[in-house]
Design an enzyme around this catalytic site. Sequence first.
Site, mmCIF file in Angstrom:
data_model
loop_
_atom_site.group_PDB
_atom_site.id
_atom_site.type_symbol
_atom_site.label_atom_id
_atom_site.label_comp_id
_atom_site.label_asym_id
_atom_site.label_seq_id
_atom_site.Cartn_x
_atom_site.Cartn_y
_atom_site.Cartn_z
ATOM 1 N N ARG A 30 46.767 3.207 -7.699
ATOM 2 C CA ARG A 30 47.509 2.414 -6.719
ATOM 3 C C ARG A 30 47.892 1.116 -7.401
ATOM 4 O O ARG A 30 47.452 0.831 -8.524
ATOM 5 C CB ARG A 30 46.761 2.218 -5.399
ATOM 6 C CG ARG A 30 45.266 2.180 -5.425
ATOM 7 C CD ARG A 30 44.685 1.069 -6.237
ATOM 8 N NE ARG A 30 45.211 -0.226 -5.803
ATOM 9 C CZ ARG A 30 45.200 -1.323 -6.516
ATOM 10 N NH1 ARG A 30 44.674 -1.314 -7.743
ATOM 11 N NH2 ARG A 30 45.691 -2.463 -6.078
ATOM 12 N N GLY A 31 48.708 0.309 -6.709
ATOM 13 C CA GLY A 31 49.240 -0.894 -7.329
ATOM 14 C C GLY A 31 50.628 -0.563 -7.830
ATOM 15 O O GLY A 31 50.809 0.390 -8.601
ATOM 16 N N ALA A 32 51.613 -1.350 -7.390
ATOM 17 C CA ALA A 32 53.009 -0.994 -7.649
ATOM 18 C C ALA A 32 53.311 -0.716 -9.121
ATOM 19 O O ALA A 32 53.872 0.339 -9.452
ATOM 20 C CB ALA A 32 53.922 -2.089 -7.074
ATOM 21 N N ARG A 63 54.737 7.985 -2.264
ATOM 22 C CA ARG A 63 54.501 6.791 -1.434
ATOM 23 C C ARG A 63 55.839 6.089 -1.225
ATOM 24 O O ARG A 63 56.664 6.033 -2.133
ATOM 25 C CB ARG A 63 53.482 5.835 -2.075
ATOM 26 C CG ARG A 63 52.075 6.473 -2.125
ATOM 27 C CD ARG A 63 50.995 5.446 -2.391
ATOM 28 N NE ARG A 63 50.741 4.599 -1.245
ATOM 29 C CZ ARG A 63 49.928 3.538 -1.276
ATOM 30 N NH1 ARG A 63 49.323 3.197 -2.391
ATOM 31 N NH2 ARG A 63 49.743 2.816 -0.181
ATOM 32 N N GLN A 107 40.324 -2.787 -1.334
ATOM 33 C CA GLN A 107 40.687 -2.967 -2.749
ATOM 34 C C GLN A 107 40.109 -4.264 -3.317
ATOM 35 O O GLN A 107 39.826 -4.339 -4.512
ATOM 36 C CB GLN A 107 42.214 -2.989 -2.911
ATOM 37 C CG GLN A 107 42.915 -1.662 -2.663
ATOM 38 C CD GLN A 107 43.392 -1.542 -1.214
ATOM 39 O OE1 GLN A 107 42.854 -2.189 -0.327
ATOM 40 N NE2 GLN A 107 44.384 -0.719 -0.986
ATOM 41 N N ASP A 113 54.715 -5.358 -3.677
ATOM 42 C CA ASP A 113 55.110 -3.957 -3.835
ATOM 43 C C ASP A 113 56.616 -3.789 -3.805
ATOM 44 O O ASP A 113 57.156 -2.791 -4.307
ATOM 45 C CB ASP A 113 54.462 -3.102 -2.752
ATOM 46 C CG ASP A 113 52.960 -3.015 -2.987
ATOM 47 O OD1 ASP A 113 52.251 -3.956 -2.590
ATOM 48 O OD2 ASP A 113 52.516 -2.037 -3.614
ATOM 49 N N ASN A 150 53.871 -6.623 0.646
ATOM 50 C CA ASN A 150 52.613 -6.547 -0.101
ATOM 51 C C ASN A 150 51.556 -5.982 0.840
ATOM 52 O O ASN A 150 51.817 -5.755 2.026
ATOM 53 C CB ASN A 150 52.225 -7.934 -0.647
ATOM 54 C CG ASN A 150 51.104 -7.855 -1.669
ATOM 55 O OD1 ASN A 150 51.115 -6.985 -2.544
ATOM 56 N ND2 ASN A 150 50.113 -8.727 -1.569
ATOM 57 N N LYS A 151 50.384 -5.751 0.309
ATOM 58 C CA LYS A 151 49.273 -5.156 1.067
ATOM 59 C C LYS A 151 49.126 -5.807 2.438
ATOM 60 O O LYS A 151 49.233 -7.019 2.578
ATOM 61 C CB LYS A 151 47.988 -5.352 0.251
ATOM 62 C CG LYS A 151 46.723 -4.786 0.848
ATOM 63 C CD LYS A 151 46.825 -3.337 1.271
ATOM 64 C CE LYS A 151 47.335 -2.444 0.183
ATOM 65 N NZ LYS A 151 47.775 -1.111 0.705
#
Lengths: 348, 348
Positions: A50-52, A93, A198, A239, A249-250
């Site tokens: 995960r993580g752009a 995603r 996270q 993201d 973002n998250k």
Amino acid sequence: MRSILDTLTMKWDGHALHLLDQRKLPTEVTYIRCQSHEDVSRAIGDMVVRGAPAIGAAAAFGYVLGAMRFAESRSGDVTKAMATVRSTLSASRPTAVNLFWALKRMHLFFESRNTKPQWLSELEREAITIAEEDISTNRRIGELGASLLSDQSNVITHCNAGALATVGYGTALGVIRDAKDQGKAVHVFVDETRPYLQGARLTAWELINDGIDCTLISDNMAGWVMKKKGINAVVVGADRITTNGDAANKIGSYSLAVLAAFHKIPFYVVAPSSTIDLELLSGEEIPIEERSSEEITHISGIRIAPENVSCFNPAFDVIPASLITAIVTEDAVNYPPYHFRSTSGKHH
Amino acid sequence: MRSILDTLTMKWDGHALHLLDQRKLPTEVTYIRCQSHEDVSRAIGDMVVRGAPAIGAAAAFGYVLGAMRFAESRSGDVTKAMATVRSTLSASRPTAVNLFWALKRMHLFFESRNTKPQWLSELEREAITIAEEDISTNRRIGELGASLLSDQSNVITHCNAGALATVGYGTALGVIRDAKDQGKAVHVFVDETRPYLQGARLTAWELINDGIDCTLISDNMAGWVMKKKGINAVVVGADRITTNGDAANKIGSYSLAVLAAFHKIPFYVVAPSSTIDLELLSGEEIPIEERSSEEITHISGIRIAPENVSCFNPAFDVIPASLITAIVTEDAVNYPPYHFRSTSGKHH
């Protein structure tokens, strides 16, 4: 195994992509071997990786695996086959634009070569370039961003925008790493980042391993910590950033930005230029993924909420540009008003 | 068992206090039998029972158990013995003032009777009165507060200020119950309330059992929900309110109040007048309990953060009066500027 890319987050050995299974951290460090583009797509969807920026690089290797399968079978039309590979990976995603950016870059590269001699090794080289560029980009971002932190900094970060969210070094945490390397004293308050944790599982683990001072808090403490602990910056990743400077973002980033504005604390968004979606004018247009209720109702398989409770579980939110003090990319520290445009053609 | 007080939260049978073990909800409904004031003190400290008004009533019964033990042993000085009972119970938790309020009321009552005939049954009657008054007080609060909610309300609440936090009916959730009884359509967004998850475990369970529409969210979603879901009120309880209107409440309440102010959403604090500490001028003077790191690093015994991570775990924060639209007690809907004073002498 001859690793031709080898970082904590991912390893490419010429035949398969080995992804650190981030769902198992911090208690276990294990890798999942992806042998097909479907494996990579599933690993992205299931949040093994995960993580752009990390998703973008993983997808690039997934694209190579798809090409390798075609080359083995030699059946059907390569253009159609590679379009399917691209769309399978695209569907993993919806929010992080780096996924689509990397796949577009790979696909344009493929279209320019098709199945000319060496096309597979050239595609593989391009994926490795994307991955290696990510690390050098993050180092440049770190240098630029570190100048924003004072010599004695108390920083809040949210989610994980670290080495684990990228091929290496990290975006928001890259800034903190660089500031520390410059001799600045940085203490990081880490939002645990519900529901997927996270912050607790990944960011705290990364910072402790790197010897960077940190304190773990639950997300709802951020306002109180701003008021009581002398916070002088909030630093997060992104993201997807639209041309007007809105940043997805998250989930929780929006709340954090409002809290920072109220306390007059600068709020920095840190991301490679590949996170900027030049096709979107504002954050209103960004698709926000909603994930399973189970992420909220269960932790490690244990039920923490009543049966049949309804949940709302958006994986991201959008920080409006008006709440962002600066957006740091590898090109510049950008201040409002933001008007992102294609400049070098390097990425877009 | 002849129950002479019998609610979901607590049952008094004339010999022992049976407390619903709120640590086991929502998966198990079990009671813990407290046979001494030490048992009650431990149950409060360990959060078997929590919520300011419930803690106050439980402590009153704990005081009765202390008196009963003295009456059995008949050794030593009763005044000294009851002072020890009071201080043992006082030491259980520091922030909620209802604990000290109930113990003071019991102790003054004891001092007025000492060991005159019937003193034990009179003390027991006083504890039952405290408990029964809590329910009627909450019903009055509910009526007053329900007028603040519109016919179509989307409300955010934090932690649990419901039946489980009181002897019955609830404060913040009492307002919601009364609004629903009046035929108003209320949808409640429930902050899960990390780290102890009172929202997920207790509030969602209470609302579902009562047939009140609700959606569980993680705390960091509150800002985004305010922006996207048409929230028109935030309603929370309180653990201590000072004379200027500052209110200590579950950690995260401060962030929520800032977010509500930013979105121009009214923020209501709902509590019995026993929560008002007339001895304190402002929230700066309220002692804030810090609890074990394990509440953040573990859930149901499972580690969710790296070994040796530092945590900050204040159990409460303080909402400044400037961010509170109104404070609802059984006496009135109070608007700023707040200047709470002793009025009736009923409680203070």
